[in-house]
Motif scaffolding. Structure first.
Motif, PDB file in Angstrom:
ATOM      1  N   GLN A  32       0.807  -1.231   0.000  1.00  0.00           N
ATOM      2  CA  GLN A  32       0.000   0.000   0.000  1.00  0.00           C
ATOM      3  C   GLN A  32       0.834   1.273   0.000  1.00  0.00           C
ATOM      4  O   GLN A  32       0.556   2.213  -0.731  1.00  0.00           O
ATOM      5  N   ARG A  33       1.806   1.333   0.914  1.00  0.00           N
ATOM      6  CA  ARG A  33       2.522   2.599   1.105  1.00  0.00           C
ATOM      7  C   ARG A  33       4.042   2.457   1.252  1.00  0.00           C
ATOM      8  O   ARG A  33       4.729   3.443   1.545  1.00  0.00           O
ATOM      9  N   GLY A  34       4.571   1.263   1.108  1.00  0.00           N
ATOM     10  CA  GLY A  34       6.017   1.077   1.244  1.00  0.00           C
ATOM     11  C   GLY A  34       6.444   1.109   2.697  1.00  0.00           C
ATOM     12  O   GLY A  34       5.649   0.821   3.583  1.00  0.00           O
ATOM     13  N   GLY A  35       7.696   1.481   2.932  1.00  0.00           N
ATOM     14  CA  GLY A  35       8.193   1.549   4.311  1.00  0.00           C
ATOM     15  C   GLY A  35       8.959   0.304   4.678  1.00  0.00           C
ATOM     16  O   GLY A  35       8.746  -0.764   4.099  1.00  0.00           O
ATOM     17  N   SER A  36       9.895   0.462   5.649  1.00  0.00           N
ATOM     18  CA  SER A  36      10.753  -0.662   6.014  1.00  0.00           C
ATOM     19  C   SER A  36      10.152  -1.499   7.135  1.00  0.00           C
ATOM     20  O   SER A  36       9.240  -1.052   7.848  1.00  0.00           O
ATOM     21  N   LEU A  37      10.685  -2.695   7.291  1.00  0.00           N
ATOM     22  CA  LEU A  37      10.239  -3.596   8.372  1.00  0.00           C
ATOM     23  C   LEU A  37      10.549  -2.980   9.735  1.00  0.00           C
ATOM     24  O   LEU A  37       9.768  -3.102  10.677  1.00  0.00           O
ATOM     25  N   ASN A  38      11.690  -2.266   9.786  1.00  0.00           N
ATOM     26  CA  ASN A  38      12.100  -1.632  11.029  1.00  0.00           C
ATOM     27  C   ASN A  38      11.061  -0.592  11.492  1.00  0.00           C
ATOM     28  O   ASN A  38      10.736  -0.502  12.685  1.00  0.00           O
ATOM     29  N   THR A  39      10.524   0.171  10.529  1.00  0.00           N
ATOM     30  CA  THR A  39       9.509   1.191  10.854  1.00  0.00           C
ATOM     31  C   THR A  39       8.265   0.506  11.418  1.00  0.00           C
ATOM     32  O   THR A  39       7.684   0.970  12.412  1.00  0.00           O
ATOM     33  N   ILE A  40       7.879  -0.588  10.798  1.00  0.00           N
ATOM     34  CA  ILE A  40       6.692  -1.326  11.256  1.00  0.00           C
ATOM     35  C   ILE A  40       6.928  -1.878  12.664  1.00  0.00           C
ATOM     36  O   ILE A  40       6.063  -1.775  13.538  1.00  0.00           O
ATOM     37  N   GLN A  41       8.141  -2.414  12.900  1.00  0.00           N
ATOM     38  CA  GLN A  41       8.459  -2.977  14.221  1.00  0.00           C
ATOM     39  C   GLN A  41       8.385  -1.892  15.304  1.00  0.00           C
ATOM     40  O   GLN A  41       7.849  -2.119  16.386  1.00  0.00           O
ATOM     41  N   THR A  42       8.944  -0.721  14.963  1.00  0.00           N
ATOM     42  CA  THR A  42       8.907   0.405  15.915  1.00  0.00           C
ATOM     43  C   THR A  42       7.461   0.812  16.189  1.00  0.00           C
ATOM     44  O   THR A  42       7.087   1.072  17.346  1.00  0.00           O
ATOM     45  N   THR A  43       6.652   0.879  15.132  1.00  0.00           N
ATOM     46  CA  THR A  43       5.241   1.283  15.289  1.00  0.00           C
ATOM     47  C   THR A  43       4.493   0.287  16.170  1.00  0.00           C
ATOM     48  O   THR A  43       3.733   0.674  17.062  1.00  0.00           O
ATOM     49  N   LEU A  44       4.733  -1.014  15.921  1.00  0.00           N
ATOM     50  CA  LEU A  44       4.072  -2.054  16.719  1.00  0.00           C
ATOM     51  C   LEU A  44       4.490  -1.958  18.182  1.00  0.00           C
ATOM     52  O   LEU A  44       3.653  -2.088  19.084  1.00  0.00           O
ATOM     53  N   ASP A  45       5.769  -1.688  18.406  1.00  0.00           N
ATOM     54  CA  ASP A  45       6.280  -1.560  19.767  1.00  0.00           C
ATOM     55  C   ASP A  45       5.636  -0.361  20.480  1.00  0.00           C
ATOM     56  O   ASP A  45       5.254  -0.456  21.647  1.00  0.00           O
ATOM     57  N   ARG A  46       5.504   0.756  19.731  1.00  0.00           N
ATOM     58  CA  ARG A  46       4.880   1.957  20.297  1.00  0.00           C
ATOM     59  C   ARG A  46       3.421   1.686  20.676  1.00  0.00           C
ATOM     60  O   ARG A  46       2.967   2.067  21.754  1.00  0.00           O
TER      61      ARG A  46
END
Lengths: 130, 322
Positions: A32-46
């Motif tokens: 849908q919008r790209g982005g790295s796995l690291n960004t997703i991991q940080t978002t999930l952690d937040r």
């Protein structure tokens, strides 16, 4: 409650699936919008630290799920903004139709109903006289 | 030593702060002694009265500072008033003097309180933004929130919106929806969320119990004015009152089912109780006696000017003698 754009999207995603790990979430959003796995991991952690997601460790990966339903989350937000700010140090940016923190009991509410009925009767009598 | 215009401004500021502190103490005392009673005023007058009350420390501070600095000016030194009020160093301000310490402490405290209030406002704004993102457009310009909680409210500073939950929408009639919508639109028309925020910021300088009471009185007055706006749109008072009660019952029932209600100590009567009784009453209360209020503010400004000068002289004499 401060939620970033990606956090809102991820939260919305978890209201449509029962649970997912970071890789599955990344796979969904990368289309849908790209982005790295690291960004997703940080978002999930937040989101987990904000109490909006639950997580359990299966093998080496965390599996996340929504801590509450969408409806319950909105209810919680409404409660936060409609709480009587003057007594709970909270919100003053809104004007609620009725305050949820009202402390009238059933008897007091019945008394108010009687007051309204009396008003209607009085008006009816005055209307028939004139 | 700071001299010239900046020195003049700092001296003027120290008089403003001294007067504001005195007025806040006086208002608090008057409130605790129940000398201030807003309940006999109409909803609009109550709002005006409350605005005057929370602005009075700063208004009187500026007035008394103007009196003192004007009478201390060399051009009016021959004027009889300067014998009573005279700031003998209007253009000199020493930071390492009691003036400096007093202004610094008060400025620091004021900034701290303003910052604390500002952070709360920002936090609330963020929650409202999240709510807004979760909402969808509904009929007649309202926004719908899909939830089991029955509620209707207006929120937002820049572009306030009227929110109504799907749970409430499912349980009300067309007429009840129109009443709720008109009520919330009245809040938007009057910029009530902005006014409430500004009022809240001004009350942070008062002691907490007083600030709570002022905010509650203002909130009730705003709700009563919004109810009156619905009446002016040809709606029956009894129907409005019944809608209020119905929404109140629905809202509280939902909240008690899901959440623990915050325990609150109300100073006066409950909001809904006051609103319904005010709505149905033919006596809408008195107007603010503006002339008396203005005369009182003027007198208080003169009293504060005399007081500030007396304190100033007393402190400086004691410091010189010690």
């Amino acid at each position: 409650m401060i939620l970033g754009e990606l956090e809102k999207l991820v939260l919305n995603y978890f209201w449509t699936v029962s649970s997912a790990d970071a890789k599955q979430v990344h796979e969904y959003f990368s289309k849908q919008r790209g982005g790295s796995l690291n960004t997703i991991q940080t978002t999930l952690d937040r989101l987990f630290k904000k109490g909006l997601l639950n997580r359990i460790k299966i093998g080496h990966a965390f599996h996340y799920s929504a801590a509450s339903s969408r409806k319950a989350f909105i209810s919680q937000l409404i409660l936060t903004v409609t709480q009587d700010f003057v007594s709970s140090d909270e919100d003053n940016l809104l004007a609620a139709f009725v305050s949820v923190s009202s402390e009238l009991d059933d008897q007091q509410l019945s008394e108010l109903e009687s007051t309204i009925r009396e008003y209607e009767t009085r008006n009816l009598v005055q209307g028939s006289k004139s | 030593m700071i001299t010239g215009f900046l020195g003049f401004m700092l001296n003027a500021f120290s008089i403003i702060v001294l007067s504001a502190v005195a007025v806040i103490a006086l208002v608090s005392l008057a409130f605790y002694c129940r000398s201030i009673d807003f309940h006999r005023l109409s909803a609009e007058s109550r709002q005006i009265g409350l605005w005057i009350l929370v602005c009075s420390p700063w208004l009187i501070g500026v007035l008394s500072s103007a009196i003192v600095m004007l009478l201390s000016s060399p051009s009016v030194s021959s004027f009889a008033g300067s014998q009573f009020v005279h700031w003998h160093h209007p253009t000199e301000f020493a930071l390492d003097s009691w003036h400096g310490y007093f202004v610094s402490i008060m400025l620091g405290l004021a900034l701290l309180m303003a910052l604390r209030a500002y952070i709360r406002v920002v936090r609330s704004s963020n929650t409202i933004r999240t709510l807004s993102a979760m909402s969808r457009p509904g009929p007649d310009g309202v926004r719908i929130l899909d939830t089991n909680t029955a509620a209707a409210f207006t929120a937002g500073i820049k572009n306030p919106d009227c929110y109504i939950t799907s749970a409430l929408l499912d349980q009300i009639s067309g007429e009840e929806f129109a009443i709720i919508r008109l009520h919330e639109m009245a809040h938007i028309k009057c910029n009530d969320p902005v006014k409430k925020t500004l009022f809240y910021l001004l009350t942070t300088f008062f002691p907490a119990p007083l600030a709570i009471s002022f905010n509650q009185t203002m909130a009730t007055a705003m709700e009563q004015s919004a109810d009156a706006a619905v009446v002016s749109e040809q709606h029956d008072k009894a129907t409005i009152a019944k809608t209020l009660l119905k929404v109140r019952r629905l809202a509280v029932q939902e909240f008690t089912d899901q959440f623990r209600l915050p325990q609150i100590c109300h100073y006066g009567l409950d909001n809904i109780d006051q609103r319904i009784r005010y709505l149905l009453s033919d006596n809408k209360g008195d107007e603010v006696p503006m002339l008396s209020v203005l005369a009182f503010i003027g007198l208080l400004a003169i009293f504060c000017a005399l007081g500030a000068d007396t304190i100033h002289h007393a402190v400086e004499i004691s410091l010189h003698h010690s």
